[in-house]
Design an enzyme around this catalytic site. Structure first.
Site, mmCIF file in Angstrom:
data_model
loop_
_atom_site.group_PDB
_atom_site.id
_atom_site.type_symbol
_atom_site.label_atom_id
_atom_site.label_comp_id
_atom_site.label_asym_id
_atom_site.label_seq_id
_atom_site.Cartn_x
_atom_site.Cartn_y
_atom_site.Cartn_z
ATOM 1 C CD GLU A 78 -3.104 -7.667 2.923
ATOM 2 O OE1 GLU A 78 -4.339 -7.634 3.006
ATOM 3 O OE2 GLU A 78 -2.345 -6.965 3.615
ATOM 4 C CB ALA B 173 -0.907 -0.011 1.231
ATOM 5 N N GLY C 266 0.354 -5.022 0.967
ATOM 6 C CA GLY C 266 -0.819 -5.010 0.112
ATOM 7 C C GLY C 266 -0.578 -5.677 -1.227
ATOM 8 C CD GLU D 43 1.382 -5.598 5.873
ATOM 9 O OE1 GLU D 43 0.622 -5.571 4.891
ATOM 10 O OE2 GLU D 43 2.143 -6.551 6.105
#
Length: 173
Positions: A117, A71, A114, A137
């Site tokens: 993911e 992200a 992300g 993270e």
């Protein structure tokens, strides 16, 4: 439509019969970090491919250096939990897992946070020799936020998923 102009994606139909939708993340300066604009465009591209009767499958890829490095932290850094929660931050991220046509993630380079993911939301992952998967993270004081803890456990098992999420360690292809 395929070939539409996007800021963060390259989209086309490819293959001998032009029946494969190819979506390439295209933010090279940010290692394909997943910003809100990119994710909105991805949702639109997927919707277009899904409604196209000529497209039988979709390939989602990045670059040789990064599938997606996660992200966009710069976009997130000043948001409070309440702003993210009430503002629907990450609300459209599950669109990939809702597409009925098969989606193949072609991963080389980094698929972190992300990006990892996003790859796991796809039906199949093909990993190149330089692919690196991780959920780093924890190194930023948070945990995966778009379903990564559940998908990772299903993909690699509880023990390795726990190790990856709690240490930030990466795994190769």
């Amino acid at each position: 439509r395929a070939g539409a102009a996007f800021q963060y994606l390259l989209v086309q139909k490819t293959g001998a019969q032009k029946n494969v939708g190819l979506i390439q993340l295209n933010r090279p300066q940010a290692l394909n970090a997943l910003c809100e604009g990119l994710m909105a465009e991805l949702g639109q591209a997927l919707k277009t491919m899904e409604s196209d009767p000529e497209v039988g499958a979709i390939v989602l890829t990045g670059s040789q250096k990064a599938f997606a490095a996660g992200a966009d932290i710069k976009e997130m850094q000043n948001k409070t939990f309440q702003e993210c929660y009430s503002g629907g931050f990450l609300a459209g991220w599950d669109k990939v897992s809702l597409v009925r046509k098969p989606i193949i993630a072609a991963v080389n380079g980094f698929a972190l946070g992300g990006g990892c993911e996003l790859a796991m939301m796809c039906d199949i992952i093909y990993a190149g020799e330089k692919a690196q998967f991780g959920q780093p993270e924890i190194l930023l004081g948070t945990i995966p936020g778009a379903g990564g803890t559940q998908r990772l456990t299903r993909a690699v098992g509880k023990s390795l998923a726990m190790e990856m999420v709690l240490t930030g360690d990466r795994i190769s292809a």
